[in-house]
Design a protein around this motif. Structure first.
Motif, PDB file in Angstrom:
ATOM      1  N   LEU A 112       0.827  -1.161   0.115  1.00 50.12           N
ATOM      2  CA  LEU A 112      -0.185  -0.040   0.338  1.00 50.12           C
ATOM      3  C   LEU A 112       0.723   1.510  -0.332  1.00 50.12           C
ATOM      4  O   LEU A 112       1.763   1.149   0.517  1.00 50.12           O
ATOM      5  CB  LEU A 112      -0.603   0.302   1.735  1.00 50.12           C
ATOM      6  CG  LEU A 112      -2.105  -0.944   2.037  1.00 50.12           C
ATOM      7  CD1 LEU A 112      -2.274  -1.280   2.764  1.00 50.12           C
ATOM      8  CD2 LEU A 112      -2.995  -1.516   0.518  1.00 50.12           C
ATOM      9  N   SER A 113       0.199   1.992  -0.475  1.00 47.46           N
ATOM     10  CA  SER A 113       0.668   3.575  -0.593  1.00 47.46           C
ATOM     11  C   SER A 113       0.727   3.921   1.361  1.00 47.46           C
ATOM     12  O   SER A 113      -0.290   3.238   1.563  1.00 47.46           O
ATOM     13  CB  SER A 113       0.535   4.422  -1.465  1.00 47.46           C
ATOM     14  OG  SER A 113      -1.206   4.731  -0.890  1.00 47.46           O
ATOM     15  N   ARG A 168       9.321  -0.210  -2.251  1.00 49.92           N
ATOM     16  CA  ARG A 168       9.134  -0.108  -3.783  1.00 49.92           C
ATOM     17  C   ARG A 168       8.943   1.447  -3.934  1.00 49.92           C
ATOM     18  O   ARG A 168       7.807   1.885  -3.681  1.00 49.92           O
ATOM     19  CB  ARG A 168       9.121  -1.209  -4.584  1.00 49.92           C
ATOM     20  CG  ARG A 168       7.577  -1.792  -5.006  1.00 49.92           C
ATOM     21  CD  ARG A 168       7.770  -2.504  -5.626  1.00 49.92           C
ATOM     22  NE  ARG A 168       6.437  -3.062  -5.639  1.00 49.92           N
ATOM     23  CZ  ARG A 168       6.300  -3.263  -6.943  1.00 49.92           C
ATOM     24  NH1 ARG A 168       6.287  -2.436  -7.783  1.00 49.92           N
ATOM     25  NH2 ARG A 168       4.714  -3.304  -7.444  1.00 49.92           N
ATOM     26  N   GLN A 169       9.713   2.532  -5.154  1.00 49.47           N
ATOM     27  CA  GLN A 169       8.469   3.395  -6.001  1.00 49.47           C
ATOM     28  C   GLN A 169       8.637   3.105  -6.683  1.00 49.47           C
ATOM     29  O   GLN A 169       8.407   2.084  -7.898  1.00 49.47           O
ATOM     30  CB  GLN A 169       9.514   3.722  -5.794  1.00 49.47           C
ATOM     31  CG  GLN A 169       9.851   5.642  -6.306  1.00 49.47           C
ATOM     32  CD  GLN A 169      10.256   6.416  -4.859  1.00 49.47           C
ATOM     33  OE1 GLN A 169      10.068   5.634  -4.094  1.00 49.47           O
ATOM     34  NE2 GLN A 169       8.656   7.618  -4.880  1.00 49.47           N
ATOM     35  N   VAL A 170       7.014   3.455  -7.367  1.00 47.91           N
ATOM     36  CA  VAL A 170       6.351   2.829  -8.775  1.00 47.91           C
ATOM     37  C   VAL A 170       5.872   4.229  -9.385  1.00 47.91           C
ATOM     38  O   VAL A 170       4.971   4.860  -8.794  1.00 47.91           O
ATOM     39  CB  VAL A 170       4.983   2.326  -8.107  1.00 47.91           C
ATOM     40  CG1 VAL A 170       4.094   2.482 -10.019  1.00 47.91           C
ATOM     41  CG2 VAL A 170       5.408   1.100  -7.752  1.00 47.91           C
ATOM     42  N   GLY A 171       6.796   5.084 -10.206  1.00 46.15           N
ATOM     43  CA  GLY A 171       6.347   6.622 -10.267  1.00 46.15           C
ATOM     44  C   GLY A 171       6.778   7.211  -9.551  1.00 46.15           C
ATOM     45  O   GLY A 171       7.106   6.751  -8.674  1.00 46.15           O
TER      46      GLY A 171
END
Length: 194
Positions: A31-32, A63-66
């Motif tokens: 989750l963000s 982890r970074q997504v965008g």
């Protein structure tokens, strides 16, 4: 604002930390921080601080997504499995029952009441022996009992469902008056009298 340690698992530094960990460790979701704060019922700054502490301790990973940071349990940490076991017993009923009930049609709301709900809300008293859950609606009764049996196996406490239609719940009785005036923790939907 710092909250007290949860009565059901006083080994956690705060109730908020326990809810945040439960949200991630018991569901396996990624989750963000915004979504995590909403699901755990925390203010964004509180969730952000707790995530930073738990990332530093290696209990969570990201982890970074965008531009979005996605947070999840760090399954490489030797602490995750024992923490998950403790959380399952202490805070798991809300998470597990919400997941189980989400697959059952015609549940308008569901909530914990009684001693387990009281301890979750910080009311002092002895450790609860069981979990009382009220289901409002017209669901398949067998499906509710099967869901409670699965939850019972996961949380290692008896789960006692009471299933009522909205009309039955609205009626006046000593039992229902006690339920409505006592501690309650929402599992699905809103508490039907608040």
């Amino acid at each position: 604002m710092r909250t007290e340690a949860p009565l059901l698992a006083p080994i956690f530094r705060s109730d908020g930390q326990a809810r945040l960990l439960s949200t991630l460790l018991l569901t396996g979701d990624e989750l963000s921080i915004t979504d995590l704060a909403i699901r755990a019922g925390l203010a964004y700054p509180t969730a952000h601080r707790e995530v930073a502490r738990l990332l530093e301790a290696g209990i969570l990973s990201e982890r970074q997504v965008g531009r979005t940071r996605l947070i999840c349990a760090n399954h490489e940490s030797p602490l995750v499995r024992p923490l998950r076991e403790i959380l399952m017993v202490a805070t798991g009923p809300v998470v597990i029952l919400a997941e189980e009930f989400a697959h059952i049609d015609r549940i308008e709301s569901a909530f914990l009441y009684g001693s387990f709900a009281a301890r979750m809300l910080g009311d002092a008293g002895p450790a609860p022996h069981d979990i009382d859950v009220m289901v409002i609606g017209e669901p398949d009764v067998d499906a509710v009992y099967e869901a409670c049996t699965r939850a019972e196996a996961a949380v290692r406490r008896p789960v006692n469902p009471t299933i009522l239609t909205p009309e039955e719940f609205a009626a006046s009785s000593g039992f229902l008056d006690d339920v409505r005036s006592g501690p309650a923790v929402a599992v699905i939907g809103e508490l039907p009298w608040r």
